[in-house]
Enzyme design. Sequence first.
Site, PDB file in Angstrom:
ATOM      1  N   LYS A 192      15.703  21.836  -9.600  1.00  0.00           N
ATOM      2  CA  LYS A 192      15.058  20.576  -9.990  1.00  0.00           C
ATOM      3  C   LYS A 192      15.973  19.622 -10.750  1.00  0.00           C
ATOM      4  CE  LYS A 192      10.852  20.256 -10.328  1.00  0.00           C
ATOM      5  NZ  LYS A 192       9.731  19.680  -9.596  1.00  0.00           N
ATOM      6  N   GLU A 225       9.566   8.909 -16.125  1.00  0.00           N
ATOM      7  CA  GLU A 225       8.158   9.272 -16.339  1.00  0.00           C
ATOM      8  C   GLU A 225       7.705   8.885 -17.740  1.00  0.00           C
ATOM      9  OE1 GLU A 225       7.274  13.251 -13.909  1.00  0.00           O
ATOM     10  OE2 GLU A 225       9.134  13.353 -15.032  1.00  0.00           O
ATOM     11  N   HIS A 275       0.840  -1.219   0.000  1.00  0.00           N
ATOM     12  CA  HIS A 275       0.000   0.000   0.000  1.00  0.00           C
ATOM     13  C   HIS A 275       0.870   1.262   0.000  1.00  0.00           C
ATOM     14  CE1 HIS A 275      -3.239  -2.779   1.194  1.00  0.00           C
ATOM     15  NE2 HIS A 275      -2.318  -3.272   2.023  1.00  0.00           N
ATOM     16  N   SER A 283      14.690  22.027 -14.852  1.00  0.00           N
ATOM     17  CA  SER A 283      13.488  22.809 -15.126  1.00  0.00           C
ATOM     18  C   SER A 283      13.920  24.147 -15.709  1.00  0.00           C
ATOM     19  CB  SER A 283      12.722  23.018 -13.824  1.00  0.00           C
ATOM     20  OG  SER A 283      11.920  24.175 -13.930  1.00  0.00           O
TER      21      SER A 283
END
Length: 471
Positions: free
Chosen positions: A294, A301, A167, A288
């Site tokens: 970043k 992704e 979970h 970024s």
Amino acid sequence: MSKDHRVPPADVSRIWGGRFDAGPAAIMESINVSIDFDARLIEQDIAASQAHAAMLAQQGIISQADAQAILGGLEHVLEEVKGGRLSFSRTLEDVHMNVEGRLAELIGEAAGRLHTARSRNDQVATDFRLWVRDAIDALDRAARDLQAALIGRAEEHASTVMPGFTHLQAAQPVTLGHHLLAYVEMLGRDRGRLSDCRARLNESPLGAAALAGTSFPIDRRATAAALGFDRPCANSLDAVSDRDFALEFLSAGAIMAIHLSRLGEEIVIWTCERFGFLRLADAFSTGSSIMPQKRNPDAAELTRAKAGRVVGALVGLLTVMKGLPLAYAKDMQEDKEPVFEAFDTLSLCLAAMQGMIATATADPGRMRAAAEEGFADATDLADWLVRIKGLPFRRAHHVTGALVKAAEASGCSLAALPLDSMQAIEPAIDEGVFAVLGCDASVASRTSEGGTAPARVRLAAAEARRRFLAP
Ligand code: ARG
């Protein structure tokens, strides 16, 4: 003088020859044309034509002289393809007619004998099987490379403790090596599915002709053998209408893409600043344009997202094939793009994942801290109460819950709870408990086969090398 009804010499730029007076509407050509994508089959198409021409001569169906001209011409076309010198014509519709058209330019009328005793229907089915066979071999190598990277990192991190999750909550400590080896198993099954698909697809449709076979005395076994197929397809109708091999390839590919998406997701989670388990190499991070701090895991992704393309390809082709009556229908020209798309996507994702895994840096301190904060050794405490103190598991579970609550309240780990506060909850507890508390003790105790104990993980990694990487 009567009108001359003799047919003019065959003009491959009007493929279907005689019975039409007018050419197709521009939009007809646009919907019909496949050369824009099926040009990818050209090497397979040439190989299949070479096998066919040699067999035709062997069987005395065409002359040796014509066969020599055809084989030489096809070799020439192949060289042009490899040198990037062959240009394609959309008027010629597809790869088969483009090859034949170029052959006619090179050797003249003899080219027209190549299509004896075959049809584009068995031709495309043959080419496409050959292409998918090569694609399987390429994906197998790429998946193996990713397994090699995972196994290497697993060996390095055989005893690096991290929380194992259920979970997405810390459940029990595991080692990073153990976690990485789970993906090695998934990829092993992916490779197994691809190899099952390869074994089943390896039958030759060539010689099924349009759908019914042919009256020419062809030798299907000879062409099958020349192309590395195990045998000819048994039924001519099935041979030209079957696309199971493409569907199986896409099914296996879709499952593989799903696996890669799960690994992508883990990398996204592990690299986020809250977790900080993993840092991707600069080469696999992106910045970024506005936030200088970043380091985005874009490749992970995108691997996660690109599963959509592969699953879409599978669903797309299943939908094309659904309800198609036997035998060939032009619908089946729509079989290629999904397969190409899936192959390209999987090749890219496997390589990107291999690069990310091989170059990422783990942070064992953050992983350990997360495992300890999450009371991941609670099950070990409950098991100890059962094993050493003879409590029924349900009661041990309850007691351990109370101990976790106490530790949480005093902001410490279970191992840091003083013995007397433990005894206040369960008087049977003694000093011995500390031997099972803490994440190292926990993972070290998980020695069951397939378990996470570092010693087991080392054995499993060695075994994985043998099972998956041996040549
Ligand atoms: N380009 C076609 C395909 O990919 C080749 C087969 C054409 N056959 C036909 N009967 N029109 O399916």
